[in-house]
Design an enzyme around this catalytic site. Structure first.
Site, PDB file in Angstrom:
ATOM      1  CG  ASN A   8     128.121 -30.923  20.070  1.00  0.00           C
ATOM      2  OD1 ASN A   8     128.402 -30.935  21.272  1.00  0.00           O
ATOM      3  ND2 ASN A   8     129.015 -31.133  19.121  1.00  0.00           N
ATOM      4  CE  LYS A  10     130.332 -27.853  18.497  1.00  0.00           C
ATOM      5  NZ  LYS A  10     131.049 -27.377  17.312  1.00  0.00           N
ATOM      6  CG  HIS A  92     132.116 -33.267  17.184  1.00  0.00           C
ATOM      7  ND1 HIS A  92     133.031 -32.248  17.081  1.00  0.00           N
ATOM      8  CD2 HIS A  92     130.921 -32.748  16.794  1.00  0.00           C
ATOM      9  CE1 HIS A  92     132.399 -31.159  16.654  1.00  0.00           C
ATOM     10  NE2 HIS A  92     131.131 -31.434  16.473  1.00  0.00           N
ATOM     11  CD  GLU A  94     134.270 -28.925  17.932  1.00  0.00           C
ATOM     12  OE1 GLU A  94     133.706 -29.198  19.005  1.00  0.00           O
ATOM     13  OE2 GLU A  94     133.751 -28.192  17.062  1.00  0.00           O
ATOM     14  CD  GLU A 162     128.525 -32.466  13.107  1.00  0.00           C
ATOM     15  OE1 GLU A 162     127.746 -31.558  13.411  1.00  0.00           O
ATOM     16  OE2 GLU A 162     129.393 -32.892  13.877  1.00  0.00           O
ATOM     17  N   GLY A 168     130.990 -24.436  12.990  1.00  0.00           N
ATOM     18  CA  GLY A 168     131.343 -23.239  13.756  1.00  0.00           C
ATOM     19  C   GLY A 168     131.846 -22.091  12.900  1.00  0.00           C
ATOM     20  CB  SER A 208     127.105 -23.097  10.011  1.00  0.00           C
ATOM     21  OG  SER A 208     128.431 -22.922  10.489  1.00  0.00           O
TER      22      SER A 208
END
Ligand code: PGA
Length: 245
Positions: A8, A10, A92, A94, A162, A168, A208
């Site tokens: 991903n 991003k 996701h 985000e 996730e 992150g 991560s």
């Protein structure tokens, strides 16, 4: 079950740096027992598809819930497919927490993408305060239920667990923590859907993941792959793809 590793990217990279990454992937020796898909920024989807070796799939990172119309700034599954791309990441964290996408909207997107014959990497995961309050299971089951209500054929769905606190942050879930949730998710699929779905759907872990921790995570019986953010932009992504080798 074929191991599945998604990258991903991003909102990162440009034609030059992504071009270099693509060269690295194209010339790397990749385990062909692993399905690999790279999630590119929408403006580069066409570019990436034209450069990346066909043994590697490409995914959009989001899309809208209808084929076309007055939805300024959005892209549709039909457009993604038109660029030769077979996958999309939906839900996701985000999208959920930075852009406020609801479970309901994510469900509608899942339904429309699958109707459009686009594979879906559907993401779920609890926040730190939810884990600390002991509600991880409730949260991920509820998110999974909304996705499941919108799926008829699971053969084009990958479920990505996730935990938000691991994304992150450099704080990876331990192999035990990941395995525990993956096992419960598979149990949920078995109880609420069928043995066939539970035994065939890839449940991948994200948060991560690195070249250093991927092997231990990949050794867990219910971890069927990864969704990788930061490390997917680096050459170590190759090591993650080959985690089960
Ligand atoms: P990370 O991101 O690997 O950088 O934690 C994972 C993701 O957001 O899918």
């Amino acid at each position: 079950i074929k191991f599945f590793v998604g990258g991903n990217w991003k909102m990162n990279g440009d034609k030059e740096s992504l071009g270099e990454l693509i060269m690295t992937l194209n010339t790397a020796s990749l385990n062909d027992e692993t399905e690999v898909v790279c999630g590119a920024p929408s403006i580069y989807l066409d570019y990436v598809r034209s450069k990346l070796d066909q043994r590697i799939g490409v995914a959009a990172q989001n899309c809208y819930k209808v084929p076309k119309g007055a939805f300024t700034g959005e892209i549709s599954p039909a457009m993604i497919k038109d660029c030769g791309i077979e996958w999309v990441i939906l839900g996701h964290s985000e999208r959920r927490h930075v852009f406020g996408e609801s479970d309901e909207l994510i469900g509608q997107k899942v339904a429309h993408c699958l109707e459009s014959d686009l594979g879906v990497i559907a993401c779920i995961g609890e926040k730190l305060e939810e884990r600390e309050a002991g509600t991880t299971e409730d949260v991920v089951f509820e998110q999974t239920k909304v996705i499941a209500d919108n799926v008829r054929d699971w053969s084009h769905v990958v479920l990505a667990y996730e935990p938000v606190w691991a994304i992150g942050t450099g704080k990876t879930a331990t192999p035990d923590q990941a395995q525990e949730v993956h096992e419960k998710l598979r149990g949920w699929l078995r109880e609420n859907l069928s043995d066939a779905v539970a035994d065939s759907v890839r449940i991948i872990y994200g948060g991560s993941v690195t070249g250093g921790n991927c092997k231990e995570l990949a050794a867990q019986p219910d971890v069927d792959g990864f969704l990788v953010g930061g490390a997917s932009l680096k050459p170590e992504f190759v090591d993650i793809i080959n985690a089960r080798s």
